[in-house]
Design a protein around this motif. Structure first.
Motif, PDB file in Angstrom:
ATOM      1  N   LEU A 233     -12.196  32.603   9.402  1.00 55.95           N
ATOM      2  CA  LEU A 233     -12.390  31.442  10.264  1.00 55.95           C
ATOM      3  C   LEU A 233     -11.061  30.836  10.694  1.00 55.95           C
ATOM      4  N   GLN A 234     -10.118  30.736   9.759  1.00 55.31           N
ATOM      5  CA  GLN A 234      -8.793  30.220  10.086  1.00 55.31           C
ATOM      6  C   GLN A 234      -8.107  31.116  11.098  1.00 55.31           C
ATOM      7  N   PHE A 235      -8.244  32.417  10.910  1.00 50.65           N
ATOM      8  CA  PHE A 235      -7.666  33.401  11.816  1.00 50.65           C
ATOM      9  C   PHE A 235      -8.235  33.239  13.224  1.00 50.65           C
ATOM     10  N   LYS A 237      -9.565  30.570  14.571  1.00 50.15           N
ATOM     11  CA  LYS A 237      -9.127  29.302  15.159  1.00 50.15           C
ATOM     12  C   LYS A 237      -7.751  29.440  15.790  1.00 50.15           C
ATOM     13  N   ILE A 238      -6.900  30.243  15.166  1.00 47.12           N
ATOM     14  CA  ILE A 238      -5.560  30.479  15.712  1.00 47.12           C
ATOM     15  C   ILE A 238      -5.634  31.423  16.898  1.00 47.12           C
ATOM     16  N   LEU A 239      -6.459  32.455  16.769  1.00 47.38           N
ATOM     17  CA  LEU A 239      -6.449  33.542  17.740  1.00 47.38           C
ATOM     18  C   LEU A 239      -7.172  33.191  19.038  1.00 47.38           C
ATOM     19  N   LEU A 240      -8.337  32.565  18.962  1.00 49.34           N
ATOM     20  CA  LEU A 240      -9.161  32.383  20.147  1.00 49.34           C
ATOM     21  C   LEU A 240      -8.474  31.599  21.265  1.00 49.34           C
ATOM     22  N   PRO A 241      -7.781  30.471  20.977  1.00 44.67           N
ATOM     23  CA  PRO A 241      -7.068  29.784  22.064  1.00 44.67           C
ATOM     24  C   PRO A 241      -6.021  30.670  22.725  1.00 44.67           C
ATOM     25  N   ARG A 242      -5.374  31.544  21.959  1.00 48.84           N
ATOM     26  CA  ARG A 242      -4.361  32.432  22.523  1.00 48.84           C
ATOM     27  C   ARG A 242      -5.006  33.486  23.418  1.00 48.84           C
TER      28      ARG A 242
END
Length: 245
Positions: A233-235, A237-242
């Motif tokens: 989930l943390q991953f 959250k970081i990845l999707l906006p990018r």
């Protein structure tokens, strides 16, 4: 140019909903690609050209080659080998494989794991410090997750910008050392020696490196070891906006 060795394996039992306790975490699909692919794209963006991936089974190597073939992995020069993991899980066994050490040869090298995510900025910092200081570089893990080293712990000093610039052994726990690592070639013989032991130990290896070779540590801003559903989930959250930008 530095050559990169990536160790992939294990059953990911704590991530059963993704791995079914069979698939290595690096091969489980997150969003639309294998986890390992995100790390490979960061490596390519940082200028890496040659990567060796060491897995623990022939079917895993077949899966890795297929991902490279269909474009899930970036276009790099890939080599693949098989290592013996066994139990308990020990990534140092990667360096028992002759092809791994032949791949590194006389080059400096990076060693990392298939279940990590880190961004290009971390790689830029690692490479910059490695080049400026002509030394090995590693990441410092959170002080909340401490691993004692034989004979003491690792302590560190910060420069005015908050970067780790030196280290020394201490009786008081401050941090642990973790991947991705960039190693000068002279560290390879230390790793090989430890890997050949019946029960190789990462803490013993780190002590040997610190005793025999200079090592600089940095604190990564973005680095996730994918072990649990919470890490995934943390991953995301970081990845999707990018991905959307």
């Amino acid at each position: 140019m530095i050559r990169v060795v990536i160790t992939i394996g294990g059953k990911g039992s704590r991530l059963h909903s993704f791995t079914y306790s069979i698939i290595p975490k690096g091969l489980c699909r997150i969003i639309d690609k294998p986890l390992l692919s995100y790390q490979l794209f960061s490596l390519k963006k940082s200028g890496v050209q040659e990567v060796l991936i060491s897995a623990e089974a022939d079917w895993q190597i077949a899966e890795l080659k297929q991902s490279a073939r269909i474009g899930e992995f970036p276009k790099l020069e890939y080599a693949f080998t098989k290592h013996e993991y066994g139990h308990p899980l020990n990534p140092l066994k990667t360096f028992r494989v002759k092809e791994v050490n032949e791949f590194i040869g006389e080059n400096d090298f990076m060693w990392t794991y298939g279940d990590l995510f880190y961004d290009v900025e971390l790689l830029k910092n690692l490479f910059r410090i490695y080049l400026m200081n002509n030394t090995s570089v590693a990441c410092s893990a959170s002080p909340n997750n401490l691993t004692p080293l034989s004979g003491g712990f690792i302590s560190y000093n910060l420069d005015k910008n908050g970067k780790v610039v030196s280290y020394h052994k201490t009786a008081r726990p401050n941090l642990t050392i973790d991947a991705p690592f960039i190693f000068r070639n002279n560290v390879l013989r230390i790793i090989e020696k430890e890997a050949k032991k019946s029960h190789p130990r990462g803490t013993r290896l780190v002590n040997s490196i610190i005793d025999q070779s200079k090592l600089i540590l940095i604190k990564p801003k973005v680095r996730i070891n994918i072990n649990t559903a919470k890490d995934v989930l943390q991953f995301k959250k970081i990845l999707l906006p990018r991905e959307l930008n």
